[in-house]
Design a protein around this motif. Structure first.
Motif, mmCIF file in Angstrom:
data_model
loop_
_atom_site.group_PDB
_atom_site.id
_atom_site.type_symbol
_atom_site.label_atom_id
_atom_site.label_comp_id
_atom_site.label_asym_id
_atom_site.label_seq_id
_atom_site.Cartn_x
_atom_site.Cartn_y
_atom_site.Cartn_z
ATOM 1 N N ASP A 39 0.836 -1.212 0.000
ATOM 2 C CA ASP A 39 0.000 0.000 0.000
ATOM 3 C C ASP A 39 0.867 1.258 0.000
ATOM 4 O O ASP A 39 0.627 2.198 -0.779
ATOM 5 C CB ASP A 39 -0.904 0.017 1.242
ATOM 6 N N LEU A 40 1.868 1.293 0.866
ATOM 7 C CA LEU A 40 2.720 2.477 0.970
ATOM 8 C C LEU A 40 3.536 2.677 -0.302
ATOM 9 O O LEU A 40 3.756 3.821 -0.736
ATOM 10 C CB LEU A 40 3.638 2.376 2.192
ATOM 11 N N ALA A 41 3.984 1.592 -0.897
ATOM 12 C CA ALA A 41 4.737 1.701 -2.147
ATOM 13 C C ALA A 41 3.873 2.312 -3.247
ATOM 14 O O ALA A 41 4.336 3.160 -4.026
ATOM 15 C CB ALA A 41 5.250 0.324 -2.572
ATOM 16 N N GLY A 47 2.874 9.643 -5.598
ATOM 17 C CA GLY A 47 3.273 10.955 -5.099
ATOM 18 C C GLY A 47 2.476 11.432 -3.905
ATOM 19 O O GLY A 47 2.580 12.597 -3.510
ATOM 20 N N GLN A 48 1.708 10.538 -3.289
ATOM 21 C CA GLN A 48 0.863 10.948 -2.167
ATOM 22 C C GLN A 48 1.539 10.794 -0.818
ATOM 23 O O GLN A 48 1.127 11.400 0.164
ATOM 24 C CB GLN A 48 -0.445 10.158 -2.199
ATOM 25 N N LEU A 49 2.575 9.946 -0.742
ATOM 26 C CA LEU A 49 3.371 9.767 0.467
ATOM 27 C C LEU A 49 4.838 9.651 0.077
ATOM 28 O O LEU A 49 5.155 9.385 -1.078
ATOM 29 C CB LEU A 49 2.953 8.497 1.228
ATOM 30 N N GLU A 50 5.715 9.840 1.073
ATOM 31 C CA GLU A 50 7.137 9.593 0.898
ATOM 32 C C GLU A 50 7.541 8.478 1.857
ATOM 33 O O GLU A 50 7.236 8.551 3.052
ATOM 34 C CB GLU A 50 7.970 10.845 1.208
ATOM 35 N N GLY A 55 8.052 3.213 7.604
ATOM 36 C CA GLY A 55 6.725 3.751 7.324
ATOM 37 C C GLY A 55 6.735 4.777 6.210
ATOM 38 O O GLY A 55 7.445 4.620 5.218
ATOM 39 N N ALA A 56 5.974 5.858 6.386
ATOM 40 C CA ALA A 56 5.867 6.894 5.354
ATOM 41 C C ALA A 56 5.420 8.204 5.994
ATOM 42 O O ALA A 56 4.839 8.222 7.083
ATOM 43 C CB ALA A 56 4.873 6.473 4.268
#
Length: 261
Positions: A39-41, A47-50, A55-56
């Motif tokens: 999910d985080l990847a 471009g919604q998280l780093e 985590g992120a």
């Protein structure tokens, strides 16, 4: 919960907390660590998280999160920091209160202070302090920023420079590991610098989430301030620097749970 439904919840948690962790999200959704990593990847690819270790975080950029959301985020920590800050402000003082939800929280804690003069470029602060009949309020002129009631611009700076006050209380949008105070709006940065320049003492109120964010414009360094009120102990390297700089660090006590709840 499906991936489609998890993604907006993950983003909402990131906005509220400043950071999300793989383990925390796995517990929250009752799914595997590998599922959360995917999910985080995908959110990072969009471009919604780093991604960061474990985590992120929200992506670095030049946009601040919404004012209403900032006001709700970390409300208990802000209230605790505000009480600690107000305890450092004597009665019979002349102070600046700058833009920000943390400085608004400080204003609420000053409602019982006596014989205050408050100069502010924050309409919300002025509206809060109207309830204190023993507080004289001066609202700096300038351009009103509709998004948060802040007043900025060259006229604001000119107004501030007419004063020399006892104490400035400011906030910031982000803090980096070197102790630099950062913000998104260059006009607000100019106002904050003017406030610091016209004050005998200076105090920053900022919670730990500011270390998990970035912003492009530099206000000042913690080395330039007298006191930093926050909600968690600083990382050792920065705590040591603050000692070298003779910048006092006040860690507000954690909020107490409501026993009647």
């Amino acid at each position: 919960m499906s991936q489609t439904l998890r993604h907006p919840v993950i983003l909402d948690l990131a906005r509220k907390e400043g950071k999300v962790t793989v383990e925390g999200l796995a517990r929250h959704f009752d799914v595997t660590l590998q599922t959360i990593r995917r999910d985080l990847a995908e959110l990072a690819e969009a471009g919604q998280l780093e991604r960061v270790h474990g985590g992120a975080v929200l992506p670095s950029g030049t946009q601040n999160i919404g004012y209403g959301e900032r006001r709700r985020t970390g409300a208990e920590a802000k209230a605790s920091m505000a009480r600690a800050c107000a305890a450092l402000i004597p009665e019979n003082a002349a102070i600046f209160l700058a833009i920000g939800t943390s400085t608004e929280a400080v204003a609420r804690e000053l409602l019982r202070h006596r014989n205050l003069l408050v100069v502010t470029n924050n309409m919300n602060v002025a509206n809060i302090l109207v309830a204190n009949p023993d507080c004289q309020i001066i609202l700096a002129g300038g351009t009103i920023r509709r998004s948060d009631g802040g007043i900025v611009g060259s006229l604001t700076v000119q107004t501030i420079r007419q004063f020399k006050l006892d104490l400035a209380v400011i906030g910031c949008s982000a803090l980096d590991v070197d102790g630099d105070l950062l913000d998104f709006d260059i006009e607000e940065v100019g106002v904050s610098r003017a406030i610091l320049g016209q004050s005998r003492r200076s105090l920053l109120v900022a919670d730990h989430s500011k270390f998990q964010r970035s912003a492009p414009a530099r206000i000042a360094s913690l080395a330039d301030l007298d006191t930093f009120v926050t909600d968690r102990p600083l990382p050792d390297p920065l705590a040591n620097r603050c000692r070298d700089w003779e910048t006092e660090v006040v860690v507000a006590p954690p909020a107490q749970p409501d026993r009647d709840a």
